[in-house]
Structures are given as structure tokens and as C-alpha cells.
Scaffold this motif. Structure first.
Motif, PDB file in Angstrom:
ATOM      1  N   TRP A  21       9.993  72.420 -90.375  1.00 19.53           N
ATOM      2  CA  TRP A  21       8.900  71.471 -90.137  1.00 19.53           C
ATOM      3  C   TRP A  21       9.206  70.433 -89.070  1.00 19.53           C
ATOM      4  CZ3 TRP A  21       4.222  72.100 -92.536  1.00 19.53           C
ATOM      5  CH2 TRP A  21       4.189  73.012 -93.595  1.00 19.53           C
ATOM      6  N   LEU A  22      10.464  70.286 -88.684  1.00 17.02           N
ATOM      7  CA  LEU A  22      10.837  69.215 -87.766  1.00 17.02           C
ATOM      8  C   LEU A  22      11.909  69.719 -86.805  1.00 17.02           C
ATOM      9  CD1 LEU A  22      10.338  66.116 -87.253  1.00 17.02           C
ATOM     10  CD2 LEU A  22      12.336  65.690 -88.693  1.00 17.02           C
ATOM     11  N   SER A  23      11.775  69.313 -85.537  1.00 21.70           N
ATOM     12  CA  SER A  23      12.796  69.653 -84.542  1.00 21.70           C
ATOM     13  C   SER A  23      13.078  68.444 -83.654  1.00 21.70           C
ATOM     14  CB  SER A  23      12.361  70.847 -83.683  1.00 21.70           C
ATOM     15  OG  SER A  23      11.209  70.543 -82.916  1.00 21.70           O
ATOM     16  N   LEU A  24      14.211  68.510 -82.976  1.00 24.28           N
ATOM     17  CA  LEU A  24      14.609  67.470 -82.020  1.00 24.28           C
ATOM     18  C   LEU A  24      14.742  68.131 -80.659  1.00 24.28           C
ATOM     19  CD1 LEU A  24      15.594  64.545 -81.449  1.00 24.28           C
ATOM     20  CD2 LEU A  24      17.920  65.372 -81.878  1.00 24.28           C
ATOM     21  N   SER A  25      13.948  67.674 -79.700  1.00 24.85           N
ATOM     22  CA  SER A  25      13.917  68.309 -78.376  1.00 24.85           C
ATOM     23  C   SER A  25      15.111  67.869 -77.535  1.00 24.85           C
ATOM     24  CB  SER A  25      12.619  67.941 -77.653  1.00 24.85           C
ATOM     25  OG  SER A  25      12.718  66.643 -77.081  1.00 24.85           O
ATOM     26  N   PRO A  26      15.383  68.564 -76.420  1.00 26.66           N
ATOM     27  CA  PRO A  26      16.463  68.143 -75.519  1.00 26.66           C
ATOM     28  C   PRO A  26      16.223  66.778 -74.896  1.00 26.66           C
ATOM     29  CG  PRO A  26      15.892  70.435 -75.120  1.00 26.66           C
ATOM     30  CD  PRO A  26      14.839  69.879 -76.032  1.00 26.66           C
ATOM     31  N   ARG A  27      14.991  66.276 -74.962  1.00 28.32           N
ATOM     32  CA  ARG A  27      14.687  64.942 -74.446  1.00 28.32           C
ATOM     33  C   ARG A  27      14.804  63.864 -75.527  1.00 28.32           C
ATOM     34  NH1 ARG A  27      11.854  64.428 -69.505  1.00 28.32           N
ATOM     35  NH2 ARG A  27      12.858  65.849 -68.026  1.00 28.32           N
ATOM     36  N   GLY A  28      15.245  64.272 -76.723  1.00 27.45           N
ATOM     37  CA  GLY A  28      15.401  63.304 -77.803  1.00 27.45           C
ATOM     38  C   GLY A  28      14.105  62.946 -78.487  1.00 27.45           C
ATOM     39  N   GLN A  29      13.142  63.852 -78.481  1.00 20.82           N
ATOM     40  CA  GLN A  29      11.837  63.603 -79.085  1.00 20.82           C
ATOM     41  C   GLN A  29      11.711  64.419 -80.369  1.00 20.82           C
ATOM     42  OE1 GLN A  29       8.346  64.569 -76.651  1.00 20.82           O
ATOM     43  NE2 GLN A  29       7.484  62.621 -77.305  1.00 20.82           N
ATOM     44  N   TRP A  30      11.295  63.728 -81.438  1.00 19.25           N
ATOM     45  CA  TRP A  30      11.022  64.417 -82.693  1.00 19.25           C
ATOM     46  C   TRP A  30       9.719  65.193 -82.559  1.00 19.25           C
ATOM     47  CZ3 TRP A  30      15.287  64.113 -85.325  1.00 19.25           C
ATOM     48  CH2 TRP A  30      16.039  62.927 -85.348  1.00 19.25           C
ATOM     49  N   CYS A  31       9.725  66.434 -83.040  1.00 16.69           N
ATOM     50  CA  CYS A  31       8.524  67.268 -82.954  1.00 16.69           C
ATOM     51  C   CYS A  31       8.209  67.846 -84.324  1.00 16.69           C
ATOM     52  CB  CYS A  31       8.721  68.399 -81.946  1.00 16.69           C
ATOM     53  SG  CYS A  31       8.949  67.827 -80.248  1.00 16.69           S
ATOM     54  N   LEU A  32       6.938  67.806 -84.678  1.00 17.52           N
ATOM     55  CA  LEU A  32       6.453  68.310 -85.958  1.00 17.52           C
ATOM     56  C   LEU A  32       5.952  69.744 -85.793  1.00 17.52           C
ATOM     57  CD1 LEU A  32       5.713  67.611 -88.945  1.00 17.52           C
ATOM     58  CD2 LEU A  32       3.449  66.922 -88.068  1.00 17.52           C
ATOM     59  N   HIS A  33       6.225  70.570 -86.786  1.00 14.81           N
ATOM     60  CA  HIS A  33       5.745  71.952 -86.816  1.00 14.81           C
ATOM     61  C   HIS A  33       4.851  72.095 -88.047  1.00 14.81           C
ATOM     62  CE1 HIS A  33       8.679  73.227 -83.683  1.00 14.81           C
ATOM     63  NE2 HIS A  33       9.363  72.220 -84.194  1.00 14.81           N
ATOM     64  N   GLU A  45       7.639  77.877 -79.979  1.00 12.16           N
ATOM     65  CA  GLU A  45       7.404  76.938 -81.077  1.00 12.16           C
ATOM     66  C   GLU A  45       7.924  75.549 -80.685  1.00 12.16           C
ATOM     67  OE1 GLU A  45       5.945  76.981 -83.955  1.00 12.16           O
ATOM     68  OE2 GLU A  45       5.412  79.089 -84.139  1.00 12.16           O
ATOM     69  N   PRO A  46       7.345  74.929 -79.638  1.00 11.06           N
ATOM     70  CA  PRO A  46       7.852  73.622 -79.202  1.00 11.06           C
ATOM     71  C   PRO A  46       7.536  72.503 -80.182  1.00 11.06           C
ATOM     72  CG  PRO A  46       5.865  74.176 -77.986  1.00 11.06           C
ATOM     73  CD  PRO A  46       6.220  75.396 -78.798  1.00 11.06           C
ATOM     74  N   GLY A  47       6.492  72.676 -80.987  1.00 13.48           N
ATOM     75  CA  GLY A  47       6.105  71.629 -81.924  1.00 13.48           C
ATOM     76  C   GLY A  47       5.236  70.573 -81.275  1.00 13.48           C
ATOM     77  N   GLN A  48       4.743  69.684 -82.114  1.00 14.02           N
ATOM     78  CA  GLN A  48       3.885  68.591 -81.658  1.00 14.02           C
ATOM     79  C   GLN A  48       4.703  67.299 -81.625  1.00 14.02           C
ATOM     80  OE1 GLN A  48       0.558  68.451 -84.346  1.00 14.02           O
ATOM     81  NE2 GLN A  48      -0.082  70.568 -83.917  1.00 14.02           N
ATOM     82  N   PRO A  49       4.852  66.679 -80.454  1.00 16.08           N
ATOM     83  CA  PRO A  49       5.648  65.448 -80.372  1.00 16.08           C
ATOM     84  C   PRO A  49       5.117  64.361 -81.300  1.00 16.08           C
ATOM     85  CG  PRO A  49       5.169  66.302 -78.185  1.00 16.08           C
ATOM     86  CD  PRO A  49       4.337  67.105 -79.142  1.00 16.08           C
ATOM     87  N   ILE A  50       6.030  63.714 -81.993  1.00 14.37           N
ATOM     88  CA  ILE A  50       5.681  62.576 -82.851  1.00 14.37           C
ATOM     89  C   ILE A  50       5.773  61.317 -81.992  1.00 14.37           C
ATOM     90  CG2 ILE A  50       6.341  61.249 -84.892  1.00 14.37           C
ATOM     91  CD1 ILE A  50       7.516  63.866 -86.026  1.00 14.37           C
ATOM     92  N   THR A  51       4.678  60.631 -81.835  1.00 14.35           N
ATOM     93  CA  THR A  51       4.631  59.506 -80.902  1.00 14.35           C
ATOM     94  C   THR A  51       4.424  58.155 -81.591  1.00 14.35           C
ATOM     95  OG1 THR A  51       2.260  59.872 -80.564  1.00 14.35           O
ATOM     96  CG2 THR A  51       3.778  60.949 -79.029  1.00 14.35           C
ATOM     97  N   ASN A  52       4.096  58.153 -82.870  1.00 16.08           N
ATOM     98  CA  ASN A  52       3.897  56.888 -83.580  1.00 16.08           C
ATOM     99  C   ASN A  52       5.230  56.138 -83.663  1.00 16.08           C
ATOM    100  OD1 ASN A  52       3.974  55.123 -86.077  1.00 16.08           O
ATOM    101  ND2 ASN A  52       1.793  55.614 -86.016  1.00 16.08           N
ATOM    102  N   PRO A  53       5.337  54.949 -83.066  1.00 15.90           N
ATOM    103  CA  PRO A  53       6.632  54.245 -83.024  1.00 15.90           C
ATOM    104  C   PRO A  53       7.231  53.983 -84.395  1.00 15.90           C
ATOM    105  CG  PRO A  53       5.061  53.227 -81.513  1.00 15.90           C
ATOM    106  CD  PRO A  53       4.281  54.193 -82.345  1.00 15.90           C
ATOM    107  N   GLN A  54       6.386  53.660 -85.384  1.00 10.14           N
ATOM    108  CA  GLN A  54       6.911  53.377 -86.722  1.00 10.14           C
ATOM    109  C   GLN A  54       7.515  54.622 -87.352  1.00 10.14           C
ATOM    110  OE1 GLN A  54       3.364  51.573 -88.529  1.00 10.14           O
ATOM    111  NE2 GLN A  54       4.404  49.594 -88.496  1.00 10.14           N
ATOM    112  N   ILE A  55       6.863  55.765 -87.167  1.00  6.10           N
ATOM    113  CA  ILE A  55       7.385  57.006 -87.733  1.00  6.10           C
ATOM    114  C   ILE A  55       8.672  57.410 -87.019  1.00  6.10           C
ATOM    115  CG2 ILE A  55       6.922  59.451 -88.089  1.00  6.10           C
ATOM    116  CD1 ILE A  55       3.975  58.768 -88.394  1.00  6.10           C
ATOM    117  N   VAL A  56       8.678  57.292 -85.691  1.00  6.17           N
ATOM    118  CA  VAL A  56       9.871  57.635 -84.919  1.00  6.17           C
ATOM    119  C   VAL A  56      11.062  56.794 -85.363  1.00  6.17           C
ATOM    120  CG1 VAL A  56      10.897  57.531 -82.618  1.00  6.17           C
ATOM    121  CG2 VAL A  56       8.607  58.488 -82.916  1.00  6.17           C
TER     122      VAL A  56
END
Length: 213
Positions: A21-33, A45-56
């Protein structure tokens, strides 16, 4: 780890872990699956970047590893294991309190002291430190190669350019460190540099890129 998370773990100790359900990209971005298919190839399966600052920030505060090299986000009582597309930590260069630079993780934490550097087949730069393995952010790679110097003040970039191949690092000792100021790094700040086949990165650096139950 947050107190609320620790309390939830104590109250519900047997919640099954989540995988895919969760991955960490080479750019240091959390991604949701959202479909839980996060074990596919990064390109499919790159996932959807998590952009909400509080969640990050919340994920970063509650990000740890177990004793088998699997990294996870402790989401309340549930462990959410993370697919690592590069390494557990993505490293960035930041100005230090003096005139030098220091390493910082994608979660904003200081990183080091670095005990070993590795260069892989693709020219990516990996580090090993007490916090775990890290990979230098791609956009910081050129700057890092200039900032890391030998005791003779040769840059890592110049040293690598002088080698017939990256594999030559296996037989040609090299150690570098960040310049803490106007002077070359001291011996205490130095770490050896080695070559590492890309396919051996996770095993050698002690993490599971695709953790499984």
C-alpha cells in the motif's frame, strides 16, 4: 514514534500488517497504492504521491525498520510496510551551522556519521550509517561528488573520472568526507568508497526493497 501511536499499539497489539500500500520513491516521496498492488515494477506501479504536509510529516515521524531489514510506517496499531524504490533514506545536502554542508534525510533528520560509501553501476551514490542505508538524491548527486573530498582535497568527481571503470574501486582504496569548512575533512570524517553492483545494493546494505509477510 508518536505517543498516540504507541498507545494504539498497546491497546490493539495484534492488528495484521499491511503490504503493498505504500512506497518511497527515489526522490524521497511517499506514494500510496490504493489497490494494494504496490509490489509491481516502479514504472507500472508508481503510486499516487502523498502531498498533504501533515500526513507526510506523520509518516516520517513513525517510520522505522524491523530486525529483518523491512521498513514500515507505524499507522496507529498497524504496520504498513514500505516498498523502497532506492533506499530506506533519501539523502540531501543542506548548509550546516558552520561554513560547510551536512546530510539530511527525506524526513528532515540529520544523517550520519557515514561509515561507508558505495557507487553502483548507474553512478548512484549510497551511504551506510547507524540510521540505515541511504541514497543521495539524484539532483544533489553532482554537488555531492564535488563536496566529498579526499584528505588531499581531491573531489570524489575527479577521483571517479580518473578511474578506468567504477569497478576499479574494488582494488583502488579511496576515502572521502564532506568539507566542514575551509579545511579538508579530518580522518574522523572520512569513509571508504566502494563499488557495488546495482542488483546487490539491497542485500549488501541490509534492507528489503520489497518486504513480504
Amino acid at each position: 514514534m508518536d505517543d498516540t501511536v504507541l498507545a494504539a499499539m498497546a491497546r490493539w497489539p495484534n492488528v495484521p500488517a499491511a503490504f503493498g500500500w505504500l512506497s518511497l520513491s527515489p526522490r524521497g516521496q511517499w506514494c500510496l497504492h490504493p489497490a494494494g498492488h504496490g509490489w509491481g515494477h516502479t514504472e507500472t506501479e508508481p503510486g499516487q504521491p502523498i502531498t498533504n504536509p501533515q500526513i507526510v510529516t506523520f509518516i516520517g515521524r513513525n517510520y522505522q525498520s524491523d530486525d529483518t531489514g523491512r521498513w514500515f510506517f507505524q499507522n496507529g496499531p498497524q504496520k504498513v510496510y514500505v516498498r523502497l524504490d532506492a533506499a530506506p533514506w533519501i539523502l540531501e545536502l543542506h548548509p550546516g551551522p558552520d561554513t560547510g554542508l551536512h546530510w539530511q534525510t527525506h524526513t528532515g533528520l540529520p544523517y550520519g556519521p557515514i561509515k561507508q560509501w558505495w557507487v553502483d553501476d548507474n553512478g548512484y551514490l549510497y551511504a551506510q550509517a547507524p540510521q540505515g542505508a541511504g541514497r543521495v538524491l539524484d539532483r544533489d548527486l553532482a554537488r555531492a561528488a564535488e563536496a566529498l573530498v579526499t584528505p588531499e582535497h581531491q573531489t570524489l568527481a575527479d577521483c571517479l573520472d580518473a578511474l578506468p571503470s567504477l569497478q576499479s574501486l574494488q582494488t583502488r582504496p579511496l576515502a572521502v568526507g564532506l568539507v566542514p569548512g575551509p579545511q579538508p575533512p579530518s580522518g574522523a570524517n572520512m569513509a571508504p568508497v566502494g563499488w557495488l553492483p546495482t542488483q546487490a545494493v539491497a542485500k549488501t546494505l541490509g534492507f528489503q526493497a520489497q518486504p513480504a509477510p
